[in-house]
Every structure is written in structure tokens, then in C-alpha cells.
Enzyme design. Structure first.
Site, PDB file in Angstrom:
ATOM      1  N   ASP A   1       1.041  -1.427  -0.204  1.00  0.00           N
ATOM      2  CA  ASP A   1       0.136   0.164  -0.410  1.00  0.00           C
ATOM      3  C   ASP A   1       1.064   0.605  -0.213  1.00  0.00           C
ATOM      4  O   ASP A   1       2.263   1.549  -0.129  1.00  0.00           O
ATOM      5  CB  ASP A   1      -0.846  -0.095   1.341  1.00  0.00           C
ATOM      6  CG  ASP A   1      -2.393   0.729   0.705  1.00  0.00           C
ATOM      7  OD1 ASP A   1      -1.988   1.771   0.397  1.00  0.00           O
ATOM      8  OD2 ASP A   1      -3.202   0.217   1.674  1.00  0.00           O
TER       9      ASP A   1
ATOM     10  N   GLU B   1     -16.993   9.473   5.277  1.00  0.00           N
ATOM     11  CA  GLU B   1     -17.008   8.520   5.912  1.00  0.00           C
ATOM     12  C   GLU B   1     -15.625   8.442   4.503  1.00  0.00           C
ATOM     13  O   GLU B   1     -16.343   8.096   3.263  1.00  0.00           O
ATOM     14  CB  GLU B   1     -17.541   7.615   5.886  1.00  0.00           C
ATOM     15  CG  GLU B   1     -18.410   6.949   4.946  1.00  0.00           C
ATOM     16  CD  GLU B   1     -19.528   5.630   5.105  1.00  0.00           C
ATOM     17  OE1 GLU B   1     -19.513   5.271   6.424  1.00  0.00           O
ATOM     18  OE2 GLU B   1     -20.492   6.120   3.847  1.00  0.00           O
TER      19      GLU B   1
END
Length: 734
Positions: free
Chosen positions: A268, A475
Site C-alpha cells: 500500500d 466516511e
């Protein structure tokens, strides 16, 4: 020097260089990929090799290799490019369709649009980010807690559903050509990863061996072993004290050794830097980079950590041959994509830009948006709305005219998109008046005076359609959001923001009929609405056709068929600590309380009945699969689709087992009065359980099988001789 003579010397040099490049063995498509990769890697210097292990790789002009940026996104449509593309519902919404057949078609269409963009960008020599064919999708982390802001990117809380949907996406995206990948998929974030977002760079997830193999790994195994996904992304956080991208168990023992994964692994973005900056498990960049490569992390999404590999090789921390192992995996993917082959050899090189937003893709997006909508409540059959009965319709709420709430995150941008308000107005036309009253924002507090002003504006309405919920601006991934109920991309409460409930309470006091349409990326606790609002739809973040799909369902142009891929809990106290990765008390598989709306739940405008459940009279321990049959009938007056779900449980066991586990589902379309017999095949793997050591084992004792339209609420029972005991078959009625 004579300018003309100089020009011809340069031209001759370029021509000879191009001819030489074309004669390199790695340019020969008749050779095997391994031979071509070996040849190419043998021609690179150490510095060139290391730079090819960064996500933004530079060109190698002497070999005619253009720059390539590995980082691209296609979570629910090609993401973040400047091209106008087809945008499908957010992943959690597509999971609510429980339609893996349709999802495979969606993924195939996304790959076509991605190829068209790549082909066009290559012609323009545009090698920048978001133009490549290596997509860092799908996100198959288990959505263990609804407070996680990135749960919207997943296929829900269940390992089986996640695996089925994830496999469908990978197979559709990568295509079925025996030699070339249509596009490259990537299973992320491997493996125990699901927030909190604010802690992801320092967090250490520590779960039992049972939970690891029972919950967190099955979907990754499905994609790696069964779907042959070409890429895996390792996560930011640590697992059992080691960063995931340098983890002995995850990366070596399981991924490379047990599952024999041959594809590439990317970190990542910035995850290798976390080794020495945040986890503090390594003293510096060179030791971190070397350890990540040792563990099989081939690509660094970053531009710093892996550059230290040059120093690591020179200081003897790692050998150049070990660097070559990772580099060869990376180039193998690029060769499988056809990036070094003549265009006439690659079947996808002629996909034109005109495929973007083509009619077929638009049809898929609309169908997926329709199938994703879940009808949670419909008291006295208020829905579908009749345009003849309701002449004054008020549409209100923070998502009624909000395009951002349709798009979710990691999204592209379409040419055409109607908000729910616009779609309702288009659907109603001149047959009724549609008035828009925005009402409260998502979260901000409203005074009693403000509430009464909004109520006054809707008086006289035949119906109010309140379109609320939350939004991708509240979110998502590591966000700078700090509002009541939200922090850093995650939620601090699962409750619907109070101001929205207060608005609907004020409407109820005035006896104004209300339909509540929720748009959300995760489960919301709505106990008051569940008791007092007559009709509730959950519409997720529905993509470019999300608004139109809402209108279709509201006015009966589409009979809803979506099912929840997550449990809707009633209150925050139903949930364990967000930081705990222990599965006890989480998801329908281990939650012992009463859900507000259970996993797999979803109503229709018609009614379905289940009968004639059949299995073999005897099941032997040596049987590799058993056949389960059930008949489903549409006993209502409207045609509709039902998602038939099969669950198993192991009652009476003294060892830890799930309360129930999904093991099969089928979507079936039935005309009014029509019946169909469905067949499920359960393998020995389906019937087995994970033991405390992480091994699948067939437990002695009863096995109960439930079939119905939701997670188990048994009403009919039959007992048959089963695997090592009694197999009880139960039909679940709605």
C-alpha cells in the site's frame, strides 16, 4: 558541422537503435514469457532495476521501454482519470445485488473502458498515473465493523459472499484469453485490515489462528487459488508484530508457499516507509526495503523506501539476484498485459475510445443500481407510489440533490447523472407536483424553529420522500473530517445523525406520510425510523444511475430485490471495541443479539414461498459434495427476483463454530404464480469447519442447513442422516 549532415547522422543512429531494440529476445513474442523476462532483466543495471520496482517507473530509452505508472483504480468503474466513464454503484452496493454473474459482466466492461483509455493514452504518449492496466481492485477485506469508513469499498461482512463477488470481479476484469490479461486485478489489503483509519500506519492486528483462517483469509484464498488474481496488495498495519508487507506468516508461509502465488505484490502507498517511520520495526530505509523484498513485496508504492535497495545491495544486506526475483514478477505482469508486443498480437489493443459510456455499459450500470437497492420496510404496502394517488410530492433531505453521494469514493465521473430529485421529477413528469425542500444537512444541528420552518414548507403534501443517510464526504480513507459522529474517515457512532431523525419525527407529529431513502456506505442504526416510518429503502452510493434506480423502485418500475451484505445493528452497544479484531460478537456469524435488519435481509413488492426441500437420504464421509434442492414460488401478483440463500450451522458443538455460515446463493426471477426448483451443491469444504489450528476439519455431529430469503430464522424442519451424524434441513420463510 554541416547541419544537414548532422541530421542524417542522428537519424541513422536512431534508426539503427530502433532496429537493435527490435532484435532483443525480449521483443520476440514467440518466446515464452519467462525467457523474455530473463533476457530483459539481464540487460538492466542495478539502478534501472530498482527504479522499475517503484509504482512510477521511468522509461529506459536505450531499450525502448516507456515509462509506466502501476497505480490505477477501478473499484466501481475506471477511477480518477480525465476521461468520462461509466460509474457503477459503490462496491458495497454491488454486493447488495448478490449477483456475481452480473458483477463479472460489470468488471469485464470496466476492463474494456480501461483498455480504451490505455490505448488512447499510449497513442498520446501519456504515461502518467491512472492510465495503466494494473488496477488495485478489489478490496476484499472483511467489513467486520460498520464504523470503518472504507467498508464501503468491500463486499460486506461475510467471507463466502466476499469470495464469490471478488472472484467474479477478478475473472471479469482479467478476461479469459489464455495468454493475455485484459487487465490486471489486485486483491487488497492483505490480510487483517479494516481500520481504524487514524491508526492504520501504527496498528498491530493480533487475532487468533481460528479467526485468521475462519474470517480474514478465506476470500483472499478464493481469489489467489481459484481466480488466479494477478496481484495482491499488502496492508499498512502490522500483524502479530510484523508489518504486513514483511510478514513471515502472511507473505511467505501462506501466500507464496501454501497458496503458491506467482503474481506480484505491491505495498500500500507508503507502507514500506511505515516500517522505519511508524512501526519502528526497522532502523532505516535500506533494512526495511530489503526485508520487504525478502518477504515477496515486489513493488513499492512510493518513491523513497525502495531507492534504498541500491545501498542495501552494495552493503550486502540483500543480493542483486534477490532483487531480480521481484523484478521478474513485475515484468511478467507487463508481458502478460501485452505491453511489449506488436499491437496486432494483443486482442485488446484495438478497443476504441468510443466504448466509454457505451449503451451496453450504461445498461449494466442501471441494472446493477436497481439490483443494489434494499427494501427494508413497507408497511401497508405504501410502496410502490402511485402517481395517480399522490399529486403533491415533497422531496427533501441532504442527499436528495447531492451528486457526490451517488459517486462514492475511488470513483470516475460520468457524462450524465441525475440526482434522486432530478430522477423523481423526470419520472413523475406533469402527472404530479414535485417540490424540493432541502431541510437539514447530514450532521449539523437544527433548532426547533428551523425544523418547524421545514415542516411548514411541506404541509399539504401527499407524501414526503426524505433522502438522507451519510455521504462519502463524511466516511472514507484517512479523511480530515471531524464532525459529530465522524472522525478521520471512520464513524464514532453507527446512529443515523440525530438531526435527520428529528426531522422525520417532526414530520410524523404532523402526520405527513414519509418514505425514508438512505444513502450510505455502511450499516446505520435507525431504531426510531424502523418503528415509525412506514417505508424505508437503503440505496447505498448508487453510481451514475443511483438516482434513477431510486425513482424506479419508488414508483414501481422496478421491483426491489437487493439483500443486505452487512448486519444492521440497533445501537452502538451491540458492537465490541472498534480496535478489537476478535470476531466474537461481530457480524451475523458471531453476533448473539437481535439485529435491527439481519444480514441477507431484503423485501420485495411480491411474496415468495419455499417448499419441497430435499437432500440425499444418506451422506457418507467420503462424499465430495451433496445436492440440496428447494422449490421457490412467487405467490404474489407481481413478477420479481428473489435471492435464495443457503446457510449451514453445527449445533451442539463444544468447539468454536459460527452461529451460521452462508454457503450458497442464487438469484431467481419468477413471474407471478411461477415456481422453480433450485439445486445447490455443497462440497466437503463447505461442510467443514476451521479448527483452532486453522485447518479445515469435518466435525462429528449434526449439520443444519437453512434455505430462505435471509440469514437463518427457521420455521420448517426435517431430519436426515448426514455427515457423521444427523443433518437437519430447515426452510426459512420471510
Amino acid at each position: 558541422m554541416n547541419c544537414k549532415k548532422h541530421f542524417w547522422i542522428v537519424a541513422l543512429f536512431v534508426t539503427c537503435n530502433v532496429m537493435a531494440q527490435g532484435q532483443y529476445p525480449f521483443r520476440n513474442p514467440e518466446l515464452s514469457i519467462d525467457q523474455r523476462v530473463d533476457d530483459l532483466v539481464s540487460r538492466l543495471t542495478l539502478e534501472e532495476k530498482v527504479k522499475q520496482m517503484l509504482n512510477n517507473t521511468p522509461s529506459i530509452e536505450r531499450l525502448g521501454i516507456p515509462a509506466y505508472n502501476w497505480w490505477n483504480e477501478c473499484l466501481h468503474g475506471v477511477g480518477r482519470s480525465e476521461y468520462k466513464v461509466t460509474v457503477f454503484p459503490q462496491a458495497i452496493g454491488m454486493a447488495a445485488s448478490w449477483d456475481d454473474v452480473l458483477l463479472k459482466q460489470v468488471a469485464s466492461s470496466i476492463a474494456e473502458e480501461g483498455r480504451a483509455i490505455y490505448n488512447d493514452a499510449q497513442r498520446k504518449k501519456n504515461y502518467s498515473q491512472y492510465h495503466a492496466l494494473t488496477y488495485w481492485t478489489p478490496n476484499i477485506n472483511i467489513f467486520r465493523d460498520p464504523r470503518w469508513g472504507r467498508g464501503q469499498e468491500t463486499y460486506g461482512e461475510d467471507p463466502f459472499l466476499t469470495g464469490k463477488m471478488g472472484k467474479a470481479f477478478v475473472l471479469g476484469l482479467q478476461g479469459d484469453n489464455p495468454y493475455y490479461l485484459k487487465a490486471s486485478a489486485c486483491a487488497k489489503h492483505y490480510a487483517v485490515h479494516s481500520g481504524p483509519e487514524s491508526l492504520r500506519h501504527i496498528f498491530n492486528a493480533d487475532v487468533t489462528t481460528y479467526d485468521l483462517w475462519d474470517t480474514y483469509l478465506p476470500a483472499f484464498r478464493d481469489l489467489v487459488v481459484d481466480a488466479k488474481v494477478s496481484g495482491v496488495m499488502c496492508a499498512y498495519n502490522a500483524f502479530q508484530g510484523q508489518p504486513c508487507c514483511g510478514n513471515d506468516l502472511l507473505m511467505q508461509a501462506i501466500l507464496r508457499d501454501k497458496w503458491q502465488f506467482k503474481g506480484y505484490v505491491t505495498s500500500d502507498c507508503g507502507a514500506i516507509d511505515d516500517f522505519y517511520r511508524h512501526h519502528k520495526t526497522h532502523p532505516n530505509a535500506e533494512s526495511a526495503a530489503a526485508d520487504a523484498v525478502f518477504h515477496g513485496t515486489d513493488l513499492d508504492c512510493g518513491q523513497e523506501a525502495y531507492m534504498a535497495l541500491i545501498k542495501a545491495v552494495r552493503e550486502g544486506i540483500i543480493t542483486e539476484r534477490q532483487v531480480d526475483v521481484s523484478l521478474k514478477r513485475l515484468f511478467s505482469i507487463r508481458f502478460r498485459l501485452g505491453l511489449f508486443d506488436p499491437l496486432d498480437k494483443v486482442p485488446y489493443s484495438n478497443i476504441p475510445i468510443s466504448v466509454l459510456e457505451c449503451a451496453r455499459h450504461q445498461e449494466l450500470a442501471k441494472r446493477m443500481a436497481q439490483e443494489s437497492i434494499v427494501l427494508l420496510k413497507n408497511r401497508k404496502r405504501l410502496l410502490p407510489l402511485s402517481k395517480d394517488k399522490f399529486k403533491k410530492i415533497v422531496v427533501m433531505g441532504p442527499n436528495a440533490n447531492n451528486k457526490d453521494a451517488l459517486l462514492g469514493n475511488y470513483n470516475g465521473v460520468p457524462t450524465r447523472m441525475l440526482t434522486p430529485l432530478q430522477a423523481i421529477r423526470e419520472r413523475v413528469g406533469d402527472e404530479a407536483e414535485v417540490l424540493f425542500v432541502k431541510g437539514p444537512d447530514h450532521v449539523d444541528v437544527a433548532t426547533d424553529e428551523m425544523l418547524q420552518q421545514w415542516v411548514a414548507q411541506v404541509k399539504g403534501a401527499d407524501i414526503v420522500i426524505f433522502i438522507g443517510g451519510i455521504s462519502p464526504q463524511l466516511e472514507g480513507e484517512e479523511m480530515l473530517v471531524s464532525k459529530d459522529g465522524f472522525s478521520g474517515g471512520d464513524r464514532t457512532t453507527i446512529a443515523l445523525p440525530a438531526v435527520q431523525t428529528e426531522m422525520m419525527k417532526a414530520l410524523a407529529v404532523e402526520r405527513i406520510p414519509t418514505v425514508f431513502v438512505m444513502m450510505t456506505g455502511s450499516a446505520l442504526a435507525i431504531p426510531w425510523e424502523a418503528n415509525h416510518v412506514p417505508a424505508i429503502l437503503n440505496a447505498w452510493y448508487g453510481g451514475q444511475y443511483g438516482g434513477e434506480a431510486i425513482a424506479d423502485v419508488l414508483f414501481g418500475d422496478y421491483n426491489p430485490s437487493g439483500k443486505l451484505p452487512v448486519t444492521f445493528y440497533a445501537k452502538d452497544s451491540d458492537l465490541p471495541d472498534f480496535n478489537s479484531y476478535d470476531m466474537a460478537g461481530r457480524t451475523y456469524r458471531y453476533f448473539q443479539g437481535k439485529a435491527l435488519y439481519p444480514f441477507g435481509y431484503g423485501l420485495s413488492y411480491t411474496d415468495f414461498a419455499y417448499s419441497s426441500l430435499q437432500i440425499p437420504r444418506k451422506c457418507n464421509q467420503t462424499d465430495k459434495e451433496i445436492k440440496v434442492e428447494v422449490t421457490v414460488k412467487n405467490k404474489g401478483k407481481l413478477a420479481g427476483e428473489e435471492v435464495v440463500q443457503l446457510y449451514i450451522s453445527h449445533p451442539g458443538q463444544k468447539v468454536l463454530v459460527p452461529l451460521a455460515s452462508l454457503k450458497g446463493f442464487q438469484r431467481v426471477h419468477l413471474k407471478a404464480g411461477e415456481s422453480k426448483k433450485l439445486v445447490f451443491l455443497l462440497s466437503d469444504r463447505d461442510l467443514a469447519c476451521v479448527d483452532e489450528n486453522g485447518h479445515l476439519t469435518m466435525l462429528p455431529g449434526d449439520i443444519s442447513i437453512f434455505i430462505g430469503g435471509s440469514s437463518p430464522v427457521p420455521t420448517l424442519t426435517d431430519s436426515l442422516t448426514g455427515v457423521k451424524g444427523i443433518m437437519r434441513m430447515e426452510v426459512v420463510q420471510k
